[in-house]
Scaffold this motif. Structure first.
Motif, mmCIF file in Angstrom:
data_model
loop_
_atom_site.group_PDB
_atom_site.id
_atom_site.type_symbol
_atom_site.label_atom_id
_atom_site.label_comp_id
_atom_site.label_asym_id
_atom_site.label_seq_id
_atom_site.Cartn_x
_atom_site.Cartn_y
_atom_site.Cartn_z
ATOM 1 N N LEU A 1 -0.475 -15.639 13.440
ATOM 2 C CA LEU A 1 0.057 -14.895 12.078
ATOM 3 C C LEU A 1 -1.178 -14.729 11.325
ATOM 4 O O LEU A 1 -1.218 -13.755 10.536
ATOM 5 N N PHE A 2 -1.958 -15.749 11.131
ATOM 6 C CA PHE A 2 -2.973 -15.910 10.296
ATOM 7 C C PHE A 2 -4.020 -14.890 10.639
ATOM 8 O O PHE A 2 -4.648 -14.319 9.733
ATOM 9 N N HIS A 3 -4.267 -14.658 11.793
ATOM 10 C CA HIS A 3 -5.395 -13.428 12.360
ATOM 11 C C HIS A 3 -4.742 -12.243 12.517
ATOM 12 O O HIS A 3 -5.551 -11.457 12.993
ATOM 13 N N LEU A 4 -3.458 -11.896 12.152
ATOM 14 C CA LEU A 4 -3.032 -10.506 12.271
ATOM 15 C C LEU A 4 -3.866 -9.709 11.371
ATOM 16 O O LEU A 4 -4.166 -10.023 10.365
ATOM 17 N N PRO A 5 -4.196 -8.372 11.775
ATOM 18 C CA PRO A 5 -4.991 -7.558 10.830
ATOM 19 C C PRO A 5 -4.211 -7.116 9.279
ATOM 20 O O PRO A 5 -3.008 -7.173 9.512
ATOM 21 N N ALA A 6 -5.105 -6.963 8.403
ATOM 22 C CA ALA A 6 -4.395 -6.861 7.240
ATOM 23 C C ALA A 6 -3.965 -5.411 6.864
ATOM 24 O O ALA A 6 -4.749 -4.461 6.463
ATOM 25 N N ILE A 7 -2.787 -4.844 7.481
ATOM 26 C CA ILE A 7 -2.380 -3.416 7.389
ATOM 27 C C ILE A 7 -1.562 -3.137 5.904
ATOM 28 O O ILE A 7 -0.835 -4.079 5.790
ATOM 29 N N VAL A 8 -2.056 -2.271 5.372
ATOM 30 C CA VAL A 8 -1.258 -1.724 3.977
ATOM 31 C C VAL A 8 -0.344 -0.873 4.380
ATOM 32 O O VAL A 8 -0.386 0.300 5.078
ATOM 33 N N HIS B 1 -7.805 -14.791 5.773
ATOM 34 C CA HIS B 1 -7.018 -13.680 6.134
ATOM 35 C C HIS B 1 -7.886 -12.410 5.996
ATOM 36 O O HIS B 1 -8.856 -12.152 5.349
ATOM 37 N N GLY B 2 -7.287 -11.565 6.607
ATOM 38 C CA GLY B 2 -8.121 -10.090 6.721
ATOM 39 C C GLY B 2 -8.282 -9.284 5.382
ATOM 40 O O GLY B 2 -8.988 -8.598 5.275
ATOM 41 N N SER B 3 -7.478 -9.575 4.584
ATOM 42 C CA SER B 3 -7.532 -9.348 3.284
ATOM 43 C C SER B 3 -8.462 -9.812 2.110
ATOM 44 O O SER B 3 -8.790 -9.057 1.125
ATOM 45 N N VAL B 4 -9.072 -10.788 2.544
ATOM 46 C CA VAL B 4 -10.129 -11.315 1.650
ATOM 47 C C VAL B 4 -11.718 -10.740 2.188
ATOM 48 O O VAL B 4 -12.208 -10.490 3.330
ATOM 49 N N ASP B 5 -12.279 -10.366 0.885
ATOM 50 C CA ASP B 5 -13.704 -10.201 1.034
ATOM 51 C C ASP B 5 -14.605 -11.332 1.174
ATOM 52 O O ASP B 5 -15.002 -12.019 0.498
ATOM 53 N N GLU B 6 -14.892 -11.765 2.452
ATOM 54 C CA GLU B 6 -15.733 -12.791 2.857
ATOM 55 C C GLU B 6 -17.157 -12.643 2.318
ATOM 56 O O GLU B 6 -17.515 -13.958 1.783
ATOM 57 N N GLU B 7 -17.813 -11.751 2.438
ATOM 58 C CA GLU B 7 -19.076 -11.611 1.908
ATOM 59 C C GLU B 7 -19.136 -12.070 0.433
ATOM 60 O O GLU B 7 -20.034 -12.819 -0.017
ATOM 61 N N THR C 1 -6.721 -8.306 -1.547
ATOM 62 C CA THR C 1 -5.812 -7.347 -1.784
ATOM 63 C C THR C 1 -4.663 -7.920 -1.223
ATOM 64 O O THR C 1 -4.452 -7.748 -0.001
ATOM 65 N N PRO C 2 -3.638 -8.387 -1.886
ATOM 66 C CA PRO C 2 -2.369 -8.951 -1.300
ATOM 67 C C PRO C 2 -1.633 -8.117 -0.463
ATOM 68 O O PRO C 2 -1.593 -7.008 -0.923
ATOM 69 N N LEU C 3 -0.956 -8.485 0.564
ATOM 70 C CA LEU C 3 0.023 -7.646 0.998
ATOM 71 C C LEU C 3 1.331 -7.618 0.234
ATOM 72 O O LEU C 3 1.525 -8.513 -0.403
ATOM 73 N N ASP C 4 1.926 -6.540 0.272
ATOM 74 C CA ASP C 4 3.109 -6.146 -0.744
ATOM 75 C C ASP C 4 4.252 -6.969 -0.131
ATOM 76 O O ASP C 4 4.774 -6.532 0.954
ATOM 77 N N ALA C 5 4.981 -7.721 -0.991
ATOM 78 C CA ALA C 5 6.103 -8.119 -0.739
ATOM 79 C C ALA C 5 6.168 -8.881 0.587
ATOM 80 O O ALA C 5 7.160 -8.575 1.488
ATOM 81 N N CYS C 6 5.314 -9.579 1.025
ATOM 82 C CA CYS C 6 5.062 -10.139 2.303
ATOM 83 C C CYS C 6 4.228 -11.604 2.199
ATOM 84 O O CYS C 6 3.267 -11.891 1.534
ATOM 85 N N LYS C 7 4.885 -12.674 2.613
ATOM 86 C CA LYS C 7 4.455 -13.995 2.578
ATOM 87 C C LYS C 7 3.327 -14.258 3.439
ATOM 88 O O LYS C 7 3.676 -14.260 4.827
ATOM 89 N N PHE C 8 1.842 -14.487 3.169
ATOM 90 C CA PHE C 8 1.042 -14.464 4.106
ATOM 91 C C PHE C 8 0.122 -15.601 3.894
ATOM 92 O O PHE C 8 0.067 -16.257 2.674
ATOM 93 N N GLU C 9 -0.613 -16.079 5.033
ATOM 94 C CA GLU C 9 -1.503 -17.185 4.832
ATOM 95 C C GLU C 9 -2.794 -16.621 4.407
ATOM 96 O O GLU C 9 -3.398 -15.989 5.094
ATOM 97 N N LEU C 10 -3.232 -16.912 3.257
ATOM 98 C CA LEU C 10 -4.670 -16.466 2.563
ATOM 99 C C LEU C 10 -5.859 -17.275 2.899
ATOM 100 O O LEU C 10 -6.820 -16.484 3.472
ATOM 101 N N MET C 11 -5.823 -18.331 3.244
ATOM 102 C CA MET C 11 -6.893 -19.051 3.557
ATOM 103 C C MET C 11 -6.758 -20.602 3.974
ATOM 104 O O MET C 11 -5.701 -20.802 3.600
#
Length: 306
Positions: A108-115, A206-212, A223-233
């Motif tokens: 679940l943590f490594h799923l792509p951050a799809i908007v 998570h894929g939504s984070v700007d690692e650089e 950029t958080p996923l909308d109305a979805c609980k996800f693991e940020l880091m």
């Protein structure tokens, strides 16, 4: 009821599919589904299994969060989740239980951050963002002296947000690498300071984070996923206390056919949170696991009398 537990073999593929087989070695699963961003793992539970013991269980739920307006007793806006069970798994082996939970969390943590473009322009009556921070400590103590031989401290941060449109969020830490370079925003009327700094190790995002940007500024921008609980880091830290918050003392006494087992939790006066009466946090939901032979299980059962 026809519901009952049955033995199966569970496999997680590299592409994020969970496959269920009637037995190991079969080529075709009897059920297969893909883990998605709106899937969540339920809290672990212990349920009755058979006359010899209980079974550790978890559910994978599909959770849809919605904003609802209530009018009783007064107007109130809430964000609630509607759960639909996808699958329920259980095992009597606690090591396997911990292993499957960890494996599902990693997928679940490594799923792509799809908007979801259908919700980009959604306007919420009340915007809200919630962070759930969980520290997981594991340690091995030496016999007799309770000396900490090995330990691991991992912090998991989950995010649930209801924000209109697409926007960047920023999260800062008491990271020792920014000590002395803290930036206080002009709108912060009462800037906060800290005297406790931590060093973050093995940061994963998570894929939504700007690692650089994190590596250059030590600021988590996402950029958080909308109305979805996800693991940020998740990240590791070093256990900096000299003692554990409490230790366990167990005594077993055998008198013929009678076995008496007693355990005591001994609180440590040297642990930092135990020294300050104003900041003490009570220990809740403490579970002590004693491995016992399977044939002893019935002796630990209590029959209820109506």
């Amino acid at each position: 009821s026809s519901r009952h537990w049955g033995p199966i073999y569970v496999k997680l593929t590299e592409t994020g599919f969970m496959q269920l087989f009637y037995e190991r070695g079969l080529e075709k699963p009897f059920r297969e589904f893909k883990l998605e961003v709106n899937h969540e793992i339920s809290d672990p539970k212990l349920q009755n299994y058979d006359e010899n013991g209980r079974i550790h269980t978890i559910r994978i739920d599909r959770v849809l969060y919605k904003e609802k307006r209530k009018y009783q007793p007064m107007p109130l806006v809430t964000h609630t989740g509607e759960r639909e069970q996808v699958v329920k798994l259980g095992t009597t082996d606690y090591s396997d239980f911990i292993s499957i939970i960890s494996a599902i969390q990693d997928v679940l943590f490594h799923l792509p951050a799809i908007v979801d473009l259908s919700t980009v322009y959604q306007n919420y009556i009340e915007e809200e963002i919630t962070l759930d921070v969980k520290d997981e400590f594991r340690g091995i103590l030496g016999k007799g002296d309770n000396r900490l031989l090995q330990h691991s401290v991992v912090t998991y941060i989950h995010v649930l947000s209801f924000i209109s449109g697409m926007t960047d969020c920023r999260l800062g830490f008491n990271d020792i690498l920014v000590k002395g370079n803290e930036v206080v925003s002009r709108q912060d009327i009462m800037p906060t300071t800290t005297t406790k700094w931590v060093r973050l190790h093995e940061c994963q995002f998570h894929g939504s984070v700007d690692e650089e940007l994190f590596h250059s500024s030590r600021m988590v921008v996402f950029t958080p996923l909308d109305a979805c609980k996800f693991e940020l880091m998740r990240f590791r830290t070093v256990f900096s206390e000299k003692t554990l918050p409490f230790t366990l003392r167990t005594v077993v006494c055998v008198r013929g056919a009678e076995v008496e087992l007693q355990s005591w939790l001994v609180m440590s006066t040297g642990f930092s949170s135990n020294r300050d009466n104003l900041s003490q946090v009570p220990c809740e939901n403490v579970t002590i696991r004693h491995p016992v032979p399977a044939e002893w299980v019935n002796y630990f059962r209590r029959d209820s009398v109506l």
